[in-house]
Design a protein around this motif. Structure first.
Motif, PDB file in Angstrom:
ATOM      1  N   LYS A 185      -1.618  11.175  -4.303  1.00  0.00           N
ATOM      2  CA  LYS A 185      -2.890  10.886  -4.968  1.00  0.00           C
ATOM      3  C   LYS A 185      -2.678  10.865  -6.471  1.00  0.00           C
TER       4      LYS A 185
ATOM      5  N   SER B 144      -7.635   1.988  -5.554  1.00  0.00           N
ATOM      6  CA  SER B 144      -7.503   3.239  -4.809  1.00  0.00           C
ATOM      7  C   SER B 144      -8.889   3.764  -4.450  1.00  0.00           C
TER       8      SER B 144
ATOM      9  N   THR C 258      -3.609   3.583  -1.633  1.00  0.00           N
ATOM     10  CA  THR C 258      -3.554   2.813  -2.870  1.00  0.00           C
ATOM     11  C   THR C 258      -3.025   1.409  -2.599  1.00  0.00           C
TER      12      THR C 258
ATOM     13  N   TRP D 284       0.844  -1.185   0.000  1.00  0.00           N
ATOM     14  CA  TRP D 284       0.000   0.000   0.000  1.00  0.00           C
ATOM     15  C   TRP D 284       0.879   1.234   0.000  1.00  0.00           C
TER      16      TRP D 284
END
Length: 518
Positions: A472, A407, A378, A374
Motif C-alpha cells: 500500500k 489505486s 494498484t 496491477w
C-alpha cells in the motif's frame, strides 16, 4: 520325370534276388501312376530329381528315400536338398542338407526341413534364412506357410534391410503384403538411429515402421519415448501418438500427437503438449504447436501458456499465440513473442496487453498496445510498458508516454497519479517505489483520524515519488514544490473526482493462475 532319376543304385531291402527286378519295376510304376492320377489336384509332392532313390517300409509306412541333388515340387513350390524322406501316405517330406525352398521371389534356406504337403506348411531348422529381394531374415527355426505366404519365427530372429538390422523374439513376415510384424524385445539398428520397442510392424517396400507399445528411439541429437507411432525412413517422416516425450537436452517435449519431417527439421504438435527448457526455466503449454530446427522456432496456439520460473515465484504468460526463437541460427539467445489478448500473472503483479516481446539477452518484458499492470489493487497503464527481471526476480518497470496510476481507496474513490513516464522498483518481488516524471498530476483523497474522507487534494509537479509498504502507498513525495488545491468532500463534483483520461480497467485484470490454466 522318371527319366531324370539315375538308375545307378537302387536297393530294395529284404527281398530275394529272383524277385528283385519285378519289385523294382513295381516300385517305380506305383509312384508314377499315383502322380499321374493326382497331378491335376496339384497337392502331392513331386520328385523332379535325385541321384539315388530307395524304398523302405518302416513302422508300417512306406518311405521313399532320396539322396543327392534332390529336387522336389508342389504346385508352384520348388524344394532342393541333399537328401530327403518322402512319405506318400501323409504327403510329407523330411529333408536334410542345403535346404532351399523357392516360391516366386521368396527363397528360404536351412539345414533341415519338414514339409507337410497337405497343409502346405514347412518347418525349417538350423541356420534358417528367408529372402524376397527386399529383405533377409535369419533365425534358428523358421516356419513357412506356403498357402498364405507367411513365414515366422518364435525363438529370436534377425532381419536385414539395406543397412538396417531388426531383431526380436518373434517375427511374422507376410510376403503378399511385404509386411513384417515383430514382437518382444524389438531392436532396430540403423546408421541414423536405434529403436527399441515391444511391438513393431515394418513394410519392406515402403520402409515404414509402425510401433505399438513402449518404444524408445535414440539418435545423435535426441531421444524419443512413446507408446505408438510410425517412421518412414525413406522420406524421413515420422509421427508419434499418446504419451510421447522428446528429450533434446536441455529441452523436452511431452505430447500425444507429433508429426515430424526430419529432412526440413519441421514438426507439428496436435493436442495438449508441454515444452520445457530447463536451462532457461521456461515451460510452454498449448493444444497446437509448430517447431522448426532453424533458429529453434516454436509456435503455440489454442490456449497457449508460458511459465517462467523465477526465484520465489513463477510468471505465467498467455495469449492467442506464443512464439519463440533464437536471435540467429548461430546464436543461442532466445526471444519470446505473444500476440493478442496477452495476459501475465505473478503473485505480486498481473498485466495485460495486445502484444509482448521478451528476450533473454536483457530479461525485459516489453508490452505494447493498451498495456496495463496491477500490483495488488494498484493499476498502472501507458502506451508502452517495459518490465525488467534480474536473476529471475522482478527488478523494475518503465511506463512510457501517458502513464497513469490508479489505486482504490474506498468503494467509489481512487487515488490517482499521471505523468509522461513512470518508473517502478521492486524489492523481494514487492513494489517499493514509483517515480512519476514529466507533467505529473496527482489526486489524493485525505482521511481524518477516524478514517473518514475529508476531501481531495489535487496537485501538479514535474516529478512525484510514491513509497509503498505492505503493498500500500505509505507516502507521496513531490520533488518540486507542487501547485496544490484541496477541495472538501461536500464540494467535490463528479468531474473533480477523476483526473483526465481516468479509466479503471479492473475487469481486464487476470483473476488467478487457475484462470490462465483453464
Amino acid at each position: 520325370m522318371i527319366a531324370s532319376i539315375p538308375l545307378l543304385r537302387i536297393i530294395i531291402q529284404n527281398q530275394k534276388p529272383v524277385y528283385a527286378y519285378l519289385l523294382l519295376l513295381a516300385g517305380f510304376l506305383l509312384p508314377v501312376f499315383s502322380f499321374s492320377q493326382k497331378s491335376d489336384e496339384k497337392k502331392e509332392v513331386e520328385i523332379l530329381n535325385a541321384d539315388e532313390l530307395r524304398f523302405q517300409e518302416s513302422g508300417g509306412k512306406k518311405i521313399t528315400k532320396l539322396v543327392g541333388n534332390v529336387r522336389l515340387k508342389q504346385d508352384e513350390i520348388l524344394m532342393w536338398c541333399d537328401s530327403a524322406h518322402l512319405d506318400k501316405e501323409t504327403n510329407s517330406v523330411d529333408a536334410w542338407g542345403h535346404i532351399h525352398i523357392q516360391q516366386d521371389t521368396v527363397n528360404a534356406f536351412s539345414n533341415t526341413l519338414h514339409h507337410d504337403g497337405n497343409r502346405k506348411f514347412s518347418s525349417l531348422q538350423g541356420n534358417a534364412q528367408l529372402s524376397d529381394g527386399n529383405m533377409k531374415l535369419f533365425t534358428n527355426q523358421l516356419f513357412y506357410d506356403v498357402k498364405n505366404r507367411l513365414s515366422y519365427y518364435v525363438d529370436s530372429g534377425r532381419v536385414l534391410k539395406d543397412s538396417t538390422v531388426i531383431t526380436s523374439k518373434r517375427g511374422y513376415y507376410y510376403s503378399n503384403t511385404n509386411e513384417v510384424f515383430f514382437k518382444g524385445d524389438v531392436v532396430i539398428k540403423d546408421p541414423d538411429y536405434t529403436l527399441y520397442s515391444d511391438t513393431l510392424k515394418y513394410h519392406t517396400g515402403t520402409k515404414v515402421s509402425t510401433f505399438l507399445g513402449h518404444t524408445e528411439i535414440i539418435n545423435a541429437e535426441s531421444r524419443i519415448v512413446c507408446s505408438s507411432g510410425w517412421y518412414d525412413s525413406e522420406h524421413n517422416i515420422s509421427a508419434f501418438g499418446k504419451n510421447t516425450t522428446v528429450y533434446n537436452p536441455p529441452q523436452q517435449l511431452n505430447a500425444d500427437s507429433i508429426f515430424y519431417e526430419r529432412a526440413i527439421g519441421f514438426s507439428k504438435v496436435i493436442g495438449p503438449f508441454q515444452w520445457i527448457d530447463s536451462s532457461m526455466g521456461v515451460e510452454i503449454l498449448g493444444h497446437y504447436g509448430e517447431y522448426s530446427d532453424r533458429r529453434q522456432y516454436i509456435m503455440a496456439t489454442q490456449k497457449p501458456l508460458m511459465i517462467y520460473k523465477m526465484e520465489k515465484d513463477s510468471l505465467l504468460l498467455t495469449g492467442d499465440t506464443l512464439k519463440s526463437m533464437t536471435k540467429s541460427e548461430t546464436d543461442t539467445v532466445r526471444n519470446f513473442f505473444a500476440y493478442r489478448n496477452v495476459q501475465l500473472f505473478m503473485k505480486d503483479m498481473q498485466g495485460v496487453c495486445d502484444s509482448l516481446f521478451y528476450s533473454f539477452e536483457d530479461s525485459i518484458f516489453r508490452m505494447y498496445q493498451q498495456p496495463v499492470i496491477w500490483s495488488d489493487q494498484t493499476q498502472m497503464s501507458g502506451d508502452t510498458i517495459y518490465f525488467y527481471t534480474k536473476n529471475r526476480k522482478a527488478d523494475h518497470f518503465s511506463i512510457y508516454r501517458s502513464g497513469f496510476i490508479i489505486s482504490p481507496t474506498g468503494k467509489k474513490y481512487y487515488d490517482q497519479i499521471k505523468g509522461t513516464n513512470i518508473f517502478g522498483y521492486f524489492e523481494d518481488n514487492e513494489m517499493r517505489r514509483l517515480d512519476v516524471e514529466g507533467n505529473s498530476e496527482s489526486l489524493y483523497f485525505g482521511k481524518d483520524e477516524k478514517d473518514k474522507f475529508i476531501g481531495a487534494n489535487k496537485a501538479q509537479s514535474n516529478t512525484i515519488s510514491l513509497h509503498f509498504e505492505n503493498k500500500k502507498i505509505k507516502k507521496i513525495v513531490f520533488i518540486k514544490k507542487p501547485e496544490a488545491v484541496f477541495t472538501p468532500m461536500k464540494m467535490l463534483t463528479k468531474e473533480q473526482m477523476q483526473l483526465k483520461d481516468f479509466k479503471w480497467q479492473i475487469d481486464r485484470k487476470p483473476k488467478s493462475r487457475e484462470a490462465l490454466l483453464e
